[in-house]
Design a protein around this motif. Structure first.
Motif, PDB file in Angstrom:
ATOM      1  N   GLY A   1       0.784  -1.234   0.000  1.00  0.00           N
ATOM      2  CA  GLY A   1       0.000   0.000   0.000  1.00  0.00           C
ATOM      3  C   GLY A   1       0.806   1.270   0.000  1.00  0.00           C
ATOM      4  O   GLY A   1       0.255   2.371   0.048  1.00  0.00           O
ATOM      5  N   ASP A   2       2.131   1.148  -0.053  1.00  0.00           N
ATOM      6  CA  ASP A   2       2.998   2.332  -0.062  1.00  0.00           C
ATOM      7  C   ASP A   2       3.178   2.865  -1.485  1.00  0.00           C
ATOM      8  O   ASP A   2       2.979   2.143  -2.467  1.00  0.00           O
ATOM      9  CB  ASP A   2       4.375   1.987   0.527  1.00  0.00           C
ATOM     10  N   ASP A   3       3.588   4.126  -1.551  1.00  0.00           N
ATOM     11  CA  ASP A   3       3.828   4.750  -2.858  1.00  0.00           C
ATOM     12  C   ASP A   3       4.945   4.043  -3.611  1.00  0.00           C
ATOM     13  O   ASP A   3       4.906   3.921  -4.837  1.00  0.00           O
ATOM     14  CB  ASP A   3       4.213   6.228  -2.690  1.00  0.00           C
ATOM     15  N   THR A   4       5.977   3.621  -2.871  1.00  0.00           N
ATOM     16  CA  THR A   4       7.110   2.934  -3.480  1.00  0.00           C
ATOM     17  C   THR A   4       7.412   1.668  -2.689  1.00  0.00           C
ATOM     18  O   THR A   4       6.934   1.493  -1.566  1.00  0.00           O
ATOM     19  CB  THR A   4       8.383   3.815  -3.485  1.00  0.00           C
ATOM     20  N   CYS A   5       8.232   0.803  -3.268  1.00  0.00           N
ATOM     21  CA  CYS A   5       8.616  -0.427  -2.579  1.00  0.00           C
ATOM     22  C   CYS A   5       9.673  -0.183  -1.505  1.00  0.00           C
ATOM     23  O   CYS A   5      10.141  -1.128  -0.859  1.00  0.00           O
ATOM     24  CB  CYS A   5       9.095  -1.469  -3.594  1.00  0.00           C
ATOM     25  N   TRP A   6      10.043   1.087  -1.319  1.00  0.00           N
ATOM     26  CA  TRP A   6      10.985   1.454  -0.254  1.00  0.00           C
ATOM     27  C   TRP A   6      10.261   2.248   0.828  1.00  0.00           C
ATOM     28  O   TRP A   6      10.901   2.908   1.637  1.00  0.00           O
ATOM     29  CB  TRP A   6      12.158   2.240  -0.832  1.00  0.00           C
ATOM     30  N   ALA A   7       8.938   2.184   0.825  1.00  0.00           N
ATOM     31  CA  ALA A   7       8.103   2.867   1.819  1.00  0.00           C
ATOM     32  C   ALA A   7       8.373   4.367   1.871  1.00  0.00           C
ATOM     33  O   ALA A   7       8.340   4.985   2.930  1.00  0.00           O
ATOM     34  CB  ALA A   7       8.294   2.235   3.202  1.00  0.00           C
ATOM     35  N   GLU A   8       8.637   4.957   0.715  1.00  0.00           N
ATOM     36  CA  GLU A   8       8.834   6.401   0.620  1.00  0.00           C
ATOM     37  C   GLU A   8       7.637   7.026  -0.082  1.00  0.00           C
ATOM     38  O   GLU A   8       6.976   6.390  -0.901  1.00  0.00           O
ATOM     39  CB  GLU A   8      10.106   6.730  -0.172  1.00  0.00           C
ATOM     40  N   GLU A   9       7.373   8.287   0.257  1.00  0.00           N
ATOM     41  CA  GLU A   9       6.309   9.000  -0.432  1.00  0.00           C
ATOM     42  C   GLU A   9       6.761   9.357  -1.837  1.00  0.00           C
ATOM     43  O   GLU A   9       7.907   9.747  -2.049  1.00  0.00           O
ATOM     44  CB  GLU A   9       5.927  10.275   0.334  1.00  0.00           C
ATOM     45  N   ASN A  10       5.872   9.201  -2.781  1.00  0.00           N
ATOM     46  CA  ASN A  10       6.180   9.552  -4.165  1.00  0.00           C
ATOM     47  C   ASN A  10       5.857  11.023  -4.381  1.00  0.00           C
ATOM     48  O   ASN A  10       4.768  11.384  -4.811  1.00  0.00           O
ATOM     49  CB  ASN A  10       5.362   8.676  -5.130  1.00  0.00           C
ATOM     50  N   GLU A  11       6.813  11.852  -4.048  1.00  0.00           N
ATOM     51  CA  GLU A  11       6.616  13.285  -4.197  1.00  0.00           C
ATOM     52  C   GLU A  11       7.815  13.908  -4.884  1.00  0.00           C
ATOM     53  O   GLU A  11       8.933  13.387  -4.814  1.00  0.00           O
ATOM     54  CB  GLU A  11       6.370  13.945  -2.840  1.00  0.00           C
ATOM     55  N   ALA A  12       7.553  15.016  -5.550  1.00  0.00           N
ATOM     56  CA  ALA A  12       8.623  15.704  -6.278  1.00  0.00           C
ATOM     57  C   ALA A  12       9.670  16.226  -5.296  1.00  0.00           C
ATOM     58  O   ALA A  12       9.333  16.701  -4.207  1.00  0.00           O
ATOM     59  CB  ALA A  12       8.042  16.850  -7.102  1.00  0.00           C
ATOM     60  N   LYS A  13      10.916  16.125  -5.691  1.00  0.00           N
ATOM     61  CA  LYS A  13      12.008  16.653  -4.887  1.00  0.00           C
ATOM     62  C   LYS A  13      12.791  17.635  -5.756  1.00  0.00           C
ATOM     63  O   LYS A  13      12.976  17.409  -6.949  1.00  0.00           O
ATOM     64  CB  LYS A  13      12.907  15.524  -4.390  1.00  0.00           C
ATOM     65  N   PHE A  14      13.234  18.707  -5.138  1.00  0.00           N
ATOM     66  CA  PHE A  14      13.910  19.760  -5.888  1.00  0.00           C
ATOM     67  C   PHE A  14      15.349  19.956  -5.422  1.00  0.00           C
ATOM     68  O   PHE A  14      15.850  21.069  -5.364  1.00  0.00           O
ATOM     69  CB  PHE A  14      13.120  21.077  -5.765  1.00  0.00           C
ATOM     70  N   GLY A  15      15.992  18.838  -5.068  1.00  0.00           N
ATOM     71  CA  GLY A  15      17.398  18.903  -4.684  1.00  0.00           C
ATOM     72  C   GLY A  15      17.635  19.829  -3.504  1.00  0.00           C
ATOM     73  O   GLY A  15      16.937  19.775  -2.492  1.00  0.00           O
ATOM     74  N   PHE A  16      18.618  20.720  -3.653  1.00  0.00           N
ATOM     75  CA  PHE A  16      18.991  21.616  -2.553  1.00  0.00           C
ATOM     76  C   PHE A  16      17.839  22.533  -2.156  1.00  0.00           C
ATOM     77  O   PHE A  16      17.701  22.902  -0.990  1.00  0.00           O
ATOM     78  CB  PHE A  16      20.216  22.444  -2.930  1.00  0.00           C
ATOM     79  N   LEU A  17      16.991  22.904  -3.117  1.00  0.00           N
ATOM     80  CA  LEU A  17      15.869  23.784  -2.787  1.00  0.00           C
ATOM     81  C   LEU A  17      14.917  23.117  -1.793  1.00  0.00           C
ATOM     82  O   LEU A  17      14.348  23.780  -0.927  1.00  0.00           O
ATOM     83  CB  LEU A  17      15.115  24.202  -4.047  1.00  0.00           C
ATOM     84  N   SER A  18      14.750  21.802  -1.911  1.00  0.00           N
ATOM     85  CA  SER A  18      13.916  21.086  -0.939  1.00  0.00           C
ATOM     86  C   SER A  18      14.570  21.092   0.442  1.00  0.00           C
ATOM     87  O   SER A  18      13.895  21.236   1.462  1.00  0.00           O
ATOM     88  CB  SER A  18      13.672  19.645  -1.403  1.00  0.00           C
ATOM     89  N   GLU A  19      15.902  20.948   0.475  1.00  0.00           N
ATOM     90  CA  GLU A  19      16.625  21.033   1.743  1.00  0.00           C
ATOM     91  C   GLU A  19      16.437  22.407   2.363  1.00  0.00           C
ATOM     92  O   GLU A  19      16.213  22.547   3.568  1.00  0.00           O
ATOM     93  CB  GLU A  19      18.117  20.762   1.533  1.00  0.00           C
ATOM     94  N   LEU A  20      16.530  23.435   1.521  1.00  0.00           N
ATOM     95  CA  LEU A  20      16.376  24.802   1.987  1.00  0.00           C
ATOM     96  C   LEU A  20      14.968  25.033   2.532  1.00  0.00           C
ATOM     97  O   LEU A  20      14.796  25.689   3.569  1.00  0.00           O
ATOM     98  CB  LEU A  20      16.678  25.772   0.835  1.00  0.00           C
ATOM     99  N   GLU A  21      13.975  24.483   1.862  1.00  0.00           N
ATOM    100  CA  GLU A  21      12.602  24.606   2.361  1.00  0.00           C
ATOM    101  C   GLU A  21      12.460  23.968   3.749  1.00  0.00           C
ATOM    102  O   GLU A  21      11.753  24.509   4.607  1.00  0.00           O
ATOM    103  CB  GLU A  21      11.617  23.948   1.390  1.00  0.00           C
TER     104      GLU A  21
END
Length: 200
Positions: free
Chosen positions: A96-116
């Motif tokens: 029932g997970d988004d991925t087979c690694w139990a991670e959410e399938n959401e967009a990531k923007f590299g360093f900008l996501s870290e900054l957020e």
């Protein structure tokens, strides 16, 4: 376009197929295809694997309805591994997970996501007197919006000049303060991307 896939490199006639969300670029799962599974995937536009457990072709979602709609397939430099871009319908993992690694399938923007993430942390700890970002959140939305306006004007001024270093630095200041403004309003880059996608 027919790919020149080397199904004979391994004795089992299978090649790994890495499944990646076309939009978010998240890796969703890993499966295996033989030539028949590949052909069925191309024909139906639904990702089909050769199940090593069931020893038969298996279309992802044939029981759950959580299909992987095919967008594109790429072949690696050795002709023996596939990268399959999909639009997932529902969860990918059988748990029932988004991925087979139990991670959410959401967009990531590299360093900008870290900054957020850092900006969000400063917002949640706005009493930190040493933090410039926290001080902006303490000052309120008007001050934050004012800073975005100031940085926008400075960016425009530098855009009309030929000093690349000053222009890039002012652009970075503008983007940084805009990310703060988004957080202050309760939004993130994902919300802006969603609007842009809808317009597109």
């Amino acid at each position: 376009m027919q790919l020149n896939i080397d199904f004979n490199k391994n004795n089992d006639g299978l090649v790994p197929a890495v499944i990646q969300d076309e939009k978010t670029k998240s890796v969703l799962m890993l499966g295996y295809m033989n030539e028949e599974a590949y052909q069925k995937t191309i024909e139906t536009k639904k990702v089909t694997f050769f199940s090593r457990t069931k020893q038969r072709l298996w279309t992802k979602g044939e029981e759950s309805g959580n299909f992987l709609a095919l967008k594109e397939i790429k072949l690696d430099c050795d002709n023996d591994t596939l990268l399959v871009y999909v639009n997932p319908v529902g969860s990918t993992c059988h748990k029932g997970d988004d991925t087979c690694w139990a991670e959410e399938n959401e967009a990531k923007f590299g360093f900008l996501s870290e900054l957020e993430t850092i900006i969000k942390s400063r917002k949640e700890n706005a009493e930190d007197e040493k933090s410039y970002v926290a001080s902006l959140f303490r000052s309120g939305i008007n001050k934050i919006a004012q800073k975005v306006g100031e940085e926008a004007v400075e960016t425009v001024i530098e855009a009309k000049d030929d000093n690349a270093d000053l222009f890039l630095n002012e652009s970075a200041d503008l983007l940084f303060h805009y990310l703060i403004l988004l957080q202050a309003k309760g939004y993130t880059l994902k919300d802006i991307v969603k609007v842009l996608e809808e317009r597109h």
